[in-house]
Enzyme design. Structure first.
Site, PDB file in Angstrom:
ATOM      1  N   GLU A  93       0.820  -1.212   0.000  1.00 45.04           N
ATOM      2  CA  GLU A  93       0.000   0.000   0.000  1.00 45.04           C
ATOM      3  C   GLU A  93       0.855   1.264   0.000  1.00 45.04           C
ATOM      4  O   GLU A  93       1.989   1.269   0.490  1.00 45.04           O
ATOM      5  CB  GLU A  93      -0.919   0.005   1.221  1.00 45.04           C
ATOM      6  CG  GLU A  93      -2.000  -1.056   1.102  1.00 45.04           C
ATOM      7  CD  GLU A  93      -3.019  -0.997   2.216  1.00 45.04           C
ATOM      8  OE1 GLU A  93      -4.150  -1.446   1.988  1.00 45.04           O
ATOM      9  OE2 GLU A  93      -2.697  -0.505   3.312  1.00 45.04           O
ATOM     10  N   CYS A 106       3.403   8.795   0.405  1.00 45.14           N
ATOM     11  CA  CYS A 106       3.963   7.873   1.390  1.00 45.14           C
ATOM     12  C   CYS A 106       4.168   6.515   0.705  1.00 45.14           C
ATOM     13  O   CYS A 106       3.210   5.898   0.240  1.00 45.14           O
ATOM     14  CB  CYS A 106       2.994   7.744   2.568  1.00 45.14           C
ATOM     15  SG  CYS A 106       3.542   6.558   3.787  1.00 45.14           S
ATOM     16  N   CYS A 113       6.755  -6.391   7.202  1.00 51.79           N
ATOM     17  CA  CYS A 113       7.878  -5.864   7.980  1.00 51.79           C
ATOM     18  C   CYS A 113       8.242  -6.857   9.080  1.00 51.79           C
ATOM     19  O   CYS A 113       7.377  -7.326   9.812  1.00 51.79           O
ATOM     20  CB  CYS A 113       7.530  -4.518   8.598  1.00 51.79           C
ATOM     21  SG  CYS A 113       8.959  -3.759   9.400  1.00 51.79           S
ATOM     22  N   CYS A 117       7.139  -4.013  15.469  1.00 49.35           N
ATOM     23  CA  CYS A 117       6.677  -3.060  16.493  1.00 49.35           C
ATOM     24  C   CYS A 117       5.261  -3.477  16.919  1.00 49.35           C
ATOM     25  O   CYS A 117       4.421  -3.778  16.062  1.00 49.35           O
ATOM     26  CB  CYS A 117       6.666  -1.638  15.932  1.00 49.35           C
ATOM     27  SG  CYS A 117       8.286  -1.138  15.330  1.00 49.35           S
ATOM     28  N   CYS A 120       1.910  -1.816  15.464  1.00 52.53           N
ATOM     29  CA  CYS A 120       1.863  -1.582  14.019  1.00 52.53           C
ATOM     30  C   CYS A 120       1.272  -2.781  13.289  1.00 52.53           C
ATOM     31  O   CYS A 120       1.725  -3.919  13.473  1.00 52.53           O
ATOM     32  CB  CYS A 120       3.279  -1.305  13.517  1.00 52.53           C
ATOM     33  SG  CYS A 120       3.388  -1.274  11.727  1.00 52.53           S
ATOM     34  N   GLY A 162       7.008  -1.526   5.790  1.00 52.54           N
ATOM     35  CA  GLY A 162       8.404  -1.969   5.782  1.00 52.54           C
ATOM     36  C   GLY A 162       9.361  -0.987   6.417  1.00 52.54           C
ATOM     37  O   GLY A 162       9.036   0.166   6.685  1.00 52.54           O
ATOM     38  N   GLU A 163      10.560  -1.507   6.652  1.00 50.78           N
ATOM     39  CA  GLU A 163      11.643  -0.705   7.229  1.00 50.78           C
ATOM     40  C   GLU A 163      12.622  -0.392   6.089  1.00 50.78           C
ATOM     41  O   GLU A 163      13.377  -1.265   5.644  1.00 50.78           O
ATOM     42  CB  GLU A 163      12.307  -1.526   8.348  1.00 50.78           C
ATOM     43  CG  GLU A 163      13.655  -1.042   8.809  1.00 50.78           C
ATOM     44  CD  GLU A 163      13.690   0.414   9.258  1.00 50.78           C
ATOM     45  OE1 GLU A 163      12.997   0.768  10.212  1.00 50.78           O
ATOM     46  OE2 GLU A 163      14.418   1.205   8.613  1.00 50.78           O
ATOM     47  N   SER A 190      12.152   7.086   6.977  1.00 47.87           N
ATOM     48  CA  SER A 190      11.806   6.866   8.384  1.00 47.87           C
ATOM     49  C   SER A 190      12.261   5.480   8.819  1.00 47.87           C
ATOM     50  O   SER A 190      11.997   4.490   8.150  1.00 47.87           O
ATOM     51  CB  SER A 190      10.284   6.987   8.554  1.00 47.87           C
ATOM     52  OG  SER A 190       9.927   6.631   9.868  1.00 47.87           O
ATOM     53  N   SER A 213      11.638   6.594  14.471  1.00 47.17           N
ATOM     54  CA  SER A 213      10.474   6.223  15.256  1.00 47.17           C
ATOM     55  C   SER A 213      10.967   5.947  16.688  1.00 47.17           C
ATOM     56  O   SER A 213      11.640   4.959  16.940  1.00 47.17           O
ATOM     57  CB  SER A 213       9.879   4.960  14.613  1.00 47.17           C
ATOM     58  OG  SER A 213       8.588   4.743  15.020  1.00 47.17           O
ATOM     59  N   LEU A 214      10.658   6.848  17.617  1.00 51.64           N
ATOM     60  CA  LEU A 214      11.240   6.789  18.966  1.00 51.64           C
ATOM     61  C   LEU A 214      10.285   6.064  19.942  1.00 51.64           C
ATOM     62  O   LEU A 214      10.614   5.034  20.491  1.00 51.64           O
ATOM     63  CB  LEU A 214      11.539   8.210  19.451  1.00 51.64           C
ATOM     64  CG  LEU A 214      12.234   8.329  20.793  1.00 51.64           C
ATOM     65  CD1 LEU A 214      13.626   7.724  20.756  1.00 51.64           C
ATOM     66  CD2 LEU A 214      12.310   9.799  21.235  1.00 51.64           C
ATOM     67  N   ASN A 215       9.157   6.663  20.182  1.00 49.83           N
ATOM     68  CA  ASN A 215       8.028   6.028  20.891  1.00 49.83           C
ATOM     69  C   ASN A 215       8.182   5.775  22.390  1.00 49.83           C
ATOM     70  O   ASN A 215       7.216   5.353  23.037  1.00 49.83           O
ATOM     71  CB  ASN A 215       7.629   4.707  20.202  1.00 49.83           C
ATOM     72  CG  ASN A 215       7.376   4.925  18.731  1.00 49.83           C
ATOM     73  OD1 ASN A 215       6.838   5.962  18.340  1.00 49.83           O
ATOM     74  ND2 ASN A 215       7.789   3.999  17.902  1.00 49.83           N
ATOM     75  N   ASN A 289      -3.133   5.098  16.288  1.00 52.98           N
ATOM     76  CA  ASN A 289      -4.221   4.743  15.385  1.00 52.98           C
ATOM     77  C   ASN A 289      -4.749   3.381  15.846  1.00 52.98           C
ATOM     78  O   ASN A 289      -4.135   2.360  15.572  1.00 52.98           O
ATOM     79  CB  ASN A 289      -3.657   4.677  13.959  1.00 52.98           C
ATOM     80  CG  ASN A 289      -4.731   4.758  12.920  1.00 52.98           C
ATOM     81  OD1 ASN A 289      -5.826   5.248  13.161  1.00 52.98           O
ATOM     82  ND2 ASN A 289      -4.420   4.279  11.738  1.00 52.98           N
ATOM     83  N   CYS A 334       4.200   5.332  10.414  1.00 55.38           N
ATOM     84  CA  CYS A 334       5.212   4.407   9.915  1.00 55.38           C
ATOM     85  C   CYS A 334       4.693   2.982   9.868  1.00 55.38           C
ATOM     86  O   CYS A 334       5.099   2.126  10.650  1.00 55.38           O
ATOM     87  CB  CYS A 334       6.482   4.490  10.762  1.00 55.38           C
ATOM     88  SG  CYS A 334       7.701   3.211  10.420  1.00 55.38           S
TER      89      CYS A 334
HETATM   90  S1  SF4 Z   1       6.315   0.694  12.664  1.00 54.40           S
HETATM   91 FE1  SF4 Z   1       7.591   0.601  10.794  1.00 54.40          FE
HETATM   92  S2  SF4 Z   1       9.388  -0.584  11.453  1.00 54.40           S
HETATM   93 FE2  SF4 Z   1       7.812  -0.942  13.034  1.00 54.40          FE
HETATM   94  S3  SF4 Z   1       6.811  -2.847  12.357  1.00 54.40           S
HETATM   95 FE3  SF4 Z   1       5.663  -1.110  11.502  1.00 54.40          FE
HETATM   96  S4  SF4 Z   1       6.494  -0.855   9.422  1.00 54.40           S
HETATM   97 FE4  SF4 Z   1       7.959  -2.078  10.606  1.00 54.40          FE
END
Ligand code: SF4
Length: 346
Positions: A93, A106, A113, A117, A120, A162-163, A190, A213-215, A289, A334
């Site tokens: 997507e 985007c 991925c 995380c 996500c 994805g990363e 990112s 991406s800190l969080n 989200n 992300c």
């Molecule tokens: S936030 Fe980004 S790095 Fe983390 S699982 Fe989702 S897509 Fe992968």
């Protein structure tokens, strides 16, 4: 099976080299590159300043292939979510956000991925293959074709599935192509904090902007929601970011997904500000989200808590943006993307 060479995802120089045996004048290669990269042409017969015989020859040996658009869903804020089908049946997507004279694309860099995380959806779905340069650039091309308004400013962000820094082998060539059309100042990569990838980016002669991406402001909680932090601890990540070469006027963007009762206290805002002190930075606060299917226990904090957290960061002198709207959430978080079903506008 199409045995022709796909020209999407190649720089002007590469297109010129590939076409050299087929053209009698060198500038023909440049013309074809212009059509594909600058004018987003989708077929050789559109290239009206080329002789017909050359267009026929090109059609025989080359293709201009990009991922197929399987579905487009428009959100109430005007964002458009695209489901792309790749040649091996995999789905990814991308999101196109429009805001006045500005459009943000985007893009996804992987079909899934492996980073995992815990907030996500893409991470919950699991790993998928790396996208090739033509599949990355092709998302941009296909979305650009659907842009029905004149825009003055285009941004590209790698915040889709994805990363990106686990796919540097294909990200590099894709950036080379995209930056022929969009300034690297307007392209953001990112990452969840993949250190070898951060070093790779730092070593580039010309680099896009970096978002991290800190969080969470500490290793314990960060590793709880971002397992990759066990491999690349926060202390090492921050060390690398302090040394990251920044062009004049640029800042590192820190993304902070705010989860109710987990990382949203006033103390957390203060600790975050302390953590990034000294780094030219801005912070995107992203109220979670929610996804009842994948994360039934995770909630978005109430608005006053979000405001208090953002105020805490601002009081510490940071530039802060709170990303509330659904369309923006999909991109800025992300990877709230899932590839097989659309969630935008639900
Ligand atoms: S936030 Fe980004 S790095 Fe983390 S699982 Fe989702 S897509 Fe992968």
């Amino acid at each position: 099976m199409d045995y022709r060479t796909n020209l999407v995802g190649r720089t002007s120089a590469e297109i010129g080299n590939l076409l050299a045996p087929h053209v009698d004048r060198e500038y023909r290669g440049r013309q074809v590159a212009q059509w594909i990269i600058d004018r987003n042409a989708s077929g050789f017969y559109d290239m009206t300043n080329l002789p017909l015989v050359l267009r026929r020859d090109l059609e025989t040996h080359f293709s201009i292939e990009e991922p197929e658009v399987l579905e487009v869903v428009e959100s109430s804020d005007g964002s458009m979510k695209f489901l792309f089908g790749l040649s091996d049946g995999v789905g990814v997507e991308g999101v196109l956000m429009r805001e006045g004279v500005k459009a943000t694309f985007c893009l996804s860099s992987q079909a899934g991925c492996a980073v995992g995380c815990t907030f996500c959806v893409t991470g919950a779905i699991g790993s998928g293959r790396n996208l090739r340069p033509e599949e990355i650039v092709g998302q941009y091309r296909a979305m650009l074709r659907r842009l029905d308004v004149e825009v003055e400013r285009v941004n590209i962000v790698f915040m889709g599935m994805g990363e990106p820094l686990l796919n540097t082998g294909h990200l590099g060539p894709a950036l080379a192509v995209l930056s022929e059309r969009v300034s690297l100042k307007r392209i953001t990569v990112s990452t969840a904090g993949i250190l070898p990838g951060v070093y790779w980016l730092a070593g580039l002669k010309k680099r896009p902007k970096l978002a991290v991406s800190l969080n969470a402001p500490d290793q314990g909680r960060r590793a709880q929601i971002m397992p990759i932090a066990h491999r690349y601890p926060l202390v090492d990540l921050m060390k690398a970011l302090r040394k990251f070469p920044l062009e004049r006027g640029r800042r590192i963007t820190f993304e902070y997904v705010l989860i109710d009762g987990f990382n949203d206290a006033e103390n957390d805002a203060r600790a975050t500000a302390r953590l990034i002190r000294g780094i030219p930075a801005k912070v995107n606060v992203i109220p979670l989200n929610e996804d009842r299917e994948y994360f039934p226990d995770l909630r978005r904090p109430p608005a006053p808590v979000v405001d208090r957290f953002a105020a805490g960061l601002r009081d510490a002198g940071l530039t802060v943006t709170v990303r509330w709207s659904k369309g923006e959430d999909v991109a800025a978080a992300c990877g709230q993307l899932r590839s097989r079903e659309s969630s935008l506008g639900e």
